[in-house]
Design an enzyme around this catalytic site. Sequence first.
Site, PDB file in Angstrom:
ATOM      1  N   ASP A  43      17.221  -7.558   6.814  1.00 57.24           N
ATOM      2  CA  ASP A  43      16.244  -7.954   7.642  1.00 57.24           C
ATOM      3  C   ASP A  43      16.253  -8.151   8.684  1.00 57.24           C
ATOM      4  OD1 ASP A  43      12.650  -6.499   5.930  1.00 57.24           O
ATOM      5  OD2 ASP A  43      13.461  -7.702   8.482  1.00 57.24           O
ATOM      6  N   ASN A  96      15.696   3.138  16.807  1.00 59.21           N
ATOM      7  CA  ASN A  96      15.604   2.700  15.323  1.00 59.21           C
ATOM      8  C   ASN A  96      15.352   3.549  13.580  1.00 59.21           C
ATOM      9  OD1 ASN A  96      14.834  -0.593  14.346  1.00 59.21           O
ATOM     10  ND2 ASN A  96      13.066   0.341  13.395  1.00 59.21           N
ATOM     11  N   THR A 111       8.324   9.762   3.166  1.00 58.23           N
ATOM     12  CA  THR A 111       6.992   9.725   2.737  1.00 58.23           C
ATOM     13  C   THR A 111       6.322  10.904   2.808  1.00 58.23           C
ATOM     14  OG1 THR A 111       4.836   9.749   4.806  1.00 58.23           O
ATOM     15  CG2 THR A 111       6.501  10.049   6.008  1.00 58.23           C
ATOM     16  N   TYR A 148       6.137   8.221  14.411  1.00 62.67           N
ATOM     17  CA  TYR A 148       6.390   7.853  13.465  1.00 62.67           C
ATOM     18  C   TYR A 148       6.957   8.729  11.648  1.00 62.67           C
ATOM     19  CZ  TYR A 148       6.309   6.146   7.968  1.00 62.67           C
ATOM     20  OH  TYR A 148       6.562   5.537   6.691  1.00 62.67           O
ATOM     21  N   ASN A 197      -6.738  -0.890   2.501  1.00 62.82           N
ATOM     22  CA  ASN A 197      -6.605  -2.231   2.782  1.00 62.82           C
ATOM     23  C   ASN A 197      -7.194  -3.084   4.081  1.00 62.82           C
ATOM     24  OD1 ASN A 197      -4.880  -2.923   0.256  1.00 62.82           O
ATOM     25  ND2 ASN A 197      -2.608  -3.567   1.653  1.00 62.82           N
ATOM     26  N   ARG A 198      -7.434  -2.113   4.486  1.00 59.15           N
ATOM     27  CA  ARG A 198      -7.850  -2.548   6.158  1.00 59.15           C
ATOM     28  C   ARG A 198      -9.824  -2.180   5.656  1.00 59.15           C
ATOM     29  NH1 ARG A 198      -8.102  -1.557  11.425  1.00 59.15           N
ATOM     30  NH2 ARG A 198      -8.951  -0.020  11.861  1.00 59.15           N
ATOM     31  N   THR A 244     -14.259   1.232   9.149  1.00 59.78           N
ATOM     32  CA  THR A 244     -14.503   2.209  10.100  1.00 59.78           C
ATOM     33  C   THR A 244     -13.097   3.137   9.702  1.00 59.78           C
ATOM     34  OG1 THR A 244     -11.820   1.180  10.223  1.00 59.78           O
ATOM     35  CG2 THR A 244     -13.148   0.365  11.912  1.00 59.78           C
ATOM     36  N   GLU A 267      -5.305  15.248  14.349  1.00 59.36           N
ATOM     37  CA  GLU A 267      -4.911  15.214  12.638  1.00 59.36           C
ATOM     38  C   GLU A 267      -6.509  16.418  11.858  1.00 59.36           C
ATOM     39  OE1 GLU A 267      -5.152  11.438   9.888  1.00 59.36           O
ATOM     40  OE2 GLU A 267      -7.189  11.319  10.882  1.00 59.36           O
TER      41      GLU A 267
HETATM   42  P1  NAD Z   1       7.525  -3.326   7.413  1.00 63.93           P
HETATM   43  O1  NAD Z   1       7.375  -3.245   8.331  1.00 63.93           O
HETATM   44  O2  NAD Z   1       5.877  -4.273   6.728  1.00 63.93           O
HETATM   45  O3  NAD Z   1       8.648  -3.495   6.779  1.00 63.93           O
HETATM   46  C1  NAD Z   1       9.355  -2.629   6.919  1.00 63.93           C
HETATM   47  C2  NAD Z   1      10.796  -3.565   6.873  1.00 63.93           C
HETATM   48  O4  NAD Z   1      12.385  -3.377   7.608  1.00 63.93           O
HETATM   49  C3  NAD Z   1      10.659  -5.337   8.256  1.00 63.93           C
HETATM   50  O5  NAD Z   1      10.090  -6.598   7.332  1.00 63.93           O
HETATM   51  C4  NAD Z   1      11.455  -5.031   9.407  1.00 63.93           C
HETATM   52  O6  NAD Z   1      11.436  -6.048   9.833  1.00 63.93           O
HETATM   53  C5  NAD Z   1      12.406  -4.564   8.552  1.00 63.93           C
HETATM   54  N1  NAD Z   1      13.545  -3.492   9.889  1.00 63.93           N
HETATM   55  C6  NAD Z   1      12.678  -2.228  10.343  1.00 63.93           C
HETATM   56  N2  NAD Z   1      13.498  -2.122  11.660  1.00 63.93           N
HETATM   57  C7  NAD Z   1      15.121  -2.817  10.931  1.00 63.93           C
HETATM   58  C8  NAD Z   1      16.463  -2.586  11.774  1.00 63.93           C
HETATM   59  N3  NAD Z   1      16.190  -2.268  12.192  1.00 63.93           N
HETATM   60  N4  NAD Z   1      16.739  -3.198  10.285  1.00 63.93           N
HETATM   61  C9  NAD Z   1      16.728  -4.599  10.179  1.00 63.93           C
HETATM   62  N5  NAD Z   1      15.802  -4.280   9.476  1.00 63.93           N
HETATM   63  C10 NAD Z   1      15.059  -3.930  10.283  1.00 63.93           C
HETATM   64  O7  NAD Z   1       7.202  -1.672   5.933  1.00 63.93           O
HETATM   65  P2  NAD Z   1       6.886  -1.842   4.673  1.00 63.93           P
HETATM   66  O8  NAD Z   1       5.820  -1.134   4.868  1.00 63.93           O
HETATM   67  O9  NAD Z   1       7.167  -2.623   3.672  1.00 63.93           O
HETATM   68  O10 NAD Z   1       7.309  -0.153   4.346  1.00 63.93           O
HETATM   69  C11 NAD Z   1       8.807  -0.026   3.674  1.00 63.93           C
HETATM   70  C12 NAD Z   1       9.360   1.619   4.291  1.00 63.93           C
HETATM   71  O11 NAD Z   1       7.852   2.376   2.927  1.00 63.93           O
HETATM   72  C13 NAD Z   1       9.186   2.070   5.714  1.00 63.93           C
HETATM   73  O12 NAD Z   1      10.029   2.827   5.538  1.00 63.93           O
HETATM   74  C14 NAD Z   1       7.820   3.422   5.300  1.00 63.93           C
HETATM   75  O13 NAD Z   1       8.228   4.225   6.226  1.00 63.93           O
HETATM   76  C15 NAD Z   1       8.073   3.194   3.652  1.00 63.93           C
HETATM   77  N6  NAD Z   1       6.630   3.794   3.682  1.00 63.93           N
HETATM   78  C16 NAD Z   1       5.615   2.813   3.649  1.00 63.93           C
HETATM   79  C17 NAD Z   1       4.324   2.894   3.522  1.00 63.93           C
HETATM   80  C18 NAD Z   1       3.333   1.696   2.935  1.00 63.93           C
HETATM   81  O14 NAD Z   1       1.810   2.411   2.935  1.00 63.93           O
HETATM   82  N7  NAD Z   1       3.169   0.529   3.517  1.00 63.93           N
HETATM   83  C19 NAD Z   1       4.256   4.401   2.449  1.00 63.93           C
HETATM   84  C20 NAD Z   1       4.771   5.339   2.139  1.00 63.93           C
HETATM   85  C21 NAD Z   1       6.289   5.219   3.296  1.00 63.93           C
HETATM   86  N1  USQ Z   2      -7.944   6.178   9.076  1.00 69.89           N
HETATM   87  C1  USQ Z   2      -9.348   5.766   8.724  1.00 69.89           C
HETATM   88  N2  USQ Z   2      -9.756   4.702   9.145  1.00 69.89           N
HETATM   89  C2  USQ Z   2      -8.961   3.382   9.182  1.00 69.89           C
HETATM   90  C3  USQ Z   2      -7.478   3.841   9.217  1.00 69.89           C
HETATM   91  C4  USQ Z   2      -7.214   5.076   8.933  1.00 69.89           C
HETATM   92  O1  USQ Z   2     -10.408   6.713   8.698  1.00 69.89           O
HETATM   93  O2  USQ Z   2      -9.344   2.181   9.488  1.00 69.89           O
HETATM   94  C5  USQ Z   2      -7.238   7.539   7.951  1.00 69.89           C
HETATM   95  C6  USQ Z   2      -6.481   8.114   9.533  1.00 69.89           C
HETATM   96  O3  USQ Z   2      -6.580   8.739  10.602  1.00 69.89           O
HETATM   97  C7  USQ Z   2      -5.474   8.479   8.127  1.00 69.89           C
HETATM   98  C8  USQ Z   2      -5.840   7.949   6.939  1.00 69.89           C
HETATM   99  O4  USQ Z   2      -6.508   7.240   6.586  1.00 69.89           O
HETATM  100  O5  USQ Z   2      -5.873  10.222   7.901  1.00 69.89           O
HETATM  101  C9  USQ Z   2      -4.300   6.977   6.335  1.00 69.89           C
HETATM  102  O6  USQ Z   2      -3.843   6.182   7.343  1.00 69.89           O
HETATM  103  P1  USQ Z   2      -3.682   5.421   6.752  1.00 69.89           P
HETATM  104  O7  USQ Z   2      -2.700   4.018   8.242  1.00 69.89           O
HETATM  105  O8  USQ Z   2      -3.575   4.688   5.869  1.00 69.89           O
HETATM  106  O9  USQ Z   2      -1.286   5.681   6.977  1.00 69.89           O
HETATM  107  P2  USQ Z   2      -0.566   6.404   7.617  1.00 69.89           P
HETATM  108  O10 USQ Z   2      -0.647   6.552   8.759  1.00 69.89           O
HETATM  109  O11 USQ Z   2      -0.749   7.808   6.841  1.00 69.89           O
HETATM  110  O12 USQ Z   2       0.686   5.765   7.403  1.00 69.89           O
HETATM  111  C10 USQ Z   2       0.541   4.674   6.260  1.00 69.89           C
HETATM  112  C11 USQ Z   2       1.522   4.334   6.029  1.00 69.89           C
HETATM  113  C12 USQ Z   2       3.023   4.339   6.966  1.00 69.89           C
HETATM  114  C13 USQ Z   2       3.492   6.346   5.788  1.00 69.89           C
HETATM  115  C14 USQ Z   2       1.934   7.085   5.609  1.00 69.89           C
HETATM  116  C15 USQ Z   2       2.282   7.243   3.627  1.00 69.89           C
HETATM  117  O13 USQ Z   2       2.455   2.975   7.653  1.00 69.89           O
HETATM  118  O14 USQ Z   2       4.258   4.109   6.510  1.00 69.89           O
HETATM  119  O15 USQ Z   2       4.820   6.775   5.301  1.00 69.89           O
HETATM  120  O16 USQ Z   2       0.830   6.005   5.212  1.00 69.89           O
HETATM  121  S1  USQ Z   2       1.232   9.139   4.075  1.00 69.89           S
HETATM  122  O17 USQ Z   2       0.416   9.216   4.553  1.00 69.89           O
HETATM  123  O18 USQ Z   2       1.532   9.482   2.718  1.00 69.89           O
HETATM  124  O19 USQ Z   2       2.559  10.237   4.829  1.00 69.89           O
END
Ligand code: NAD
Ligand code: USQ
Length: 406
Positions: A42, A130, A156, A196, A255-256, A268, A339
């Site tokens: 990381d 990135n 995703t 993204y 979570n928010r 929100t 969206e």
């Molecule tokens: P996060 O940002 O908490 O974790 C990502 C980690 O990768 C971080 O610790 C960051 O420092 C590291 N990182 C980023 N770029 C890097 C690089 N160039 N080199 C080395 N390390 C690097 O995100 P997360 O929520 O843990 O998500 C992880 C993966 O899962 C992501 O690819 C995300 O798209 C996917 N994902 C997350 C969610 C979600 O709801 N959190 C949902 C669907 C998919």
């Molecule tokens: N939303 C609200 N209120 C808020 C925050 C979000 O109504 O305070 C709505 C957004 O408009 C959206 C939905 O909730 O329609 C989801 O938003 P989110 O921020 O929870 O999720 P998203 O932006 O889609 O991204 C998250 C992760 C991303 C992952 C994705 C999976 O950050 O890394 O890829 O979820 S998915 O949504 O299935 O594509």
Amino acid sequence: AENGVNGSAEKKKVIILGGDGFCGWPTSLYLSDQGHDVVIVDNLSRRKIDLDLGCDSLTPISSPETRVQAWKEVSGKEIKFHNIDVAKEYDLLVQLIKDEKPDSIVHFAEQRAAPYSQKNAKTKRYTVDNNVGGSNNLCCAIIDADVDAHIVHLGTMGVYGYGTSGGEIPEGYIDVTLPGGREANILHPAHPGSVYHATKCMDAILWQFYQKNDQLRITDLHQGIVWGTNTPQTVLDERLINRFDYDGDYGTVLNRFLMQGAMGVPLTVYGTGGQTRGFIHVTDTAKCIELAINNPPATGDRVEIFNQIAETCRVRDVAELVAKLTGVEAKCIPNPRQEAAENELDVSNRKFCSLGLDPVTLDAEDGLFSEVTAIVTKYKSRCDPKMILPASFWNKARAEECADLD
Ligand code: NAD
Ligand code: USQ
């Protein structure tokens, strides 16, 4: 199933790229706990972005060094940590893969927030460089290091788009009739809703190419929105606590809402709250990764794709669950995102279920909901209320419509 949940005898060497993050850290601990040999990579970019944005994880997370030391004390197991930028430090990545000869490489290391990616030109360009650069480097590095490591990438649900498909979304591929009448089974069309999400679509094309050209073994996991924070491993010691993002850029919706409920501020809901999304709890994220590691495609097989969700739910219904639990009202505010206001979402998750996954669902009666509420209540003094409202807007029209938010 032989290679299902807790069912595999084979222990693997696994490199976890992005193993300091919200999904990567609990997954690293889970795999280590299951007896796999885990190495984390990381570059701590996520922690640096928090500093730039002026916010911080709600939970007090320890440094990576303290985290792995605590895990050793608690479990007797060793996790190595390497600070390498996957997108920029190519030679270090190749050397690490040569040295470790992993069976699997789990790729979480991307900029994962849609709102952050839409903030401005700098964050759009950073997100593409990135994420796409990192995924391409990973494929090149596996070829250069001359290993047969299986890539497990976190994609995703958003690659499919929302509101574009009628009927159930299959796992990655769809049957089509091409012009001229030939039948084919191709990657589902890409319909990203942010820069993204677009990087995950570009990743999918790269996986398809490197599988075909170099016979890399690749699994792409189209994951829904992750909720929760702690897992059975992260609760073992305060120093192992997982991060919890609640700010407008990185906090995910459930979570928010749980955080806002604990703070007593209105939930929100963006727009009408008619957006339907897929959800999964963080403990199940870790289980799915092990299932993917234990069930790799054979050499020559096309990219394996799983939909990694437990269920789908509408945003306003999620808000209602949290409102009921916390007594705090939901409030519809102008949507900062471009969206569909309302969409249906019907998604297959049969592959993981057939491997034995029995996912946790969103249920206010369930202990996990109150567990998250207990965490946010415990740490709510660390919350900066200024970080709660959205701070990124998809385009000028959305920014203007949201100008009066407070
Ligand atoms: P996060 O940002 O908490 O974790 C990502 C980690 O990768 C971080 O610790 C960051 O420092 C590291 N990182 C980023 N770029 C890097 C690089 N160039 N080199 C080395 N390390 C690097 O995100 P997360 O929520 O843990 O998500 C992880 C993966 O899962 C992501 O690819 C995300 O798209 C996917 N994902 C997350 C969610 C979600 O709801 N959190 C949902 C669907 C998919
Ligand atoms: N939303 C609200 N209120 C808020 C925050 C979000 O109504 O305070 C709505 C957004 O408009 C959206 C939905 O909730 O329609 C989801 O938003 P989110 O921020 O929870 O999720 P998203 O932006 O889609 O991204 C998250 C992760 C991303 C992952 C994705 C999976 O950050 O890394 O890829 O979820 S998915 O949504 O299935 O594509």
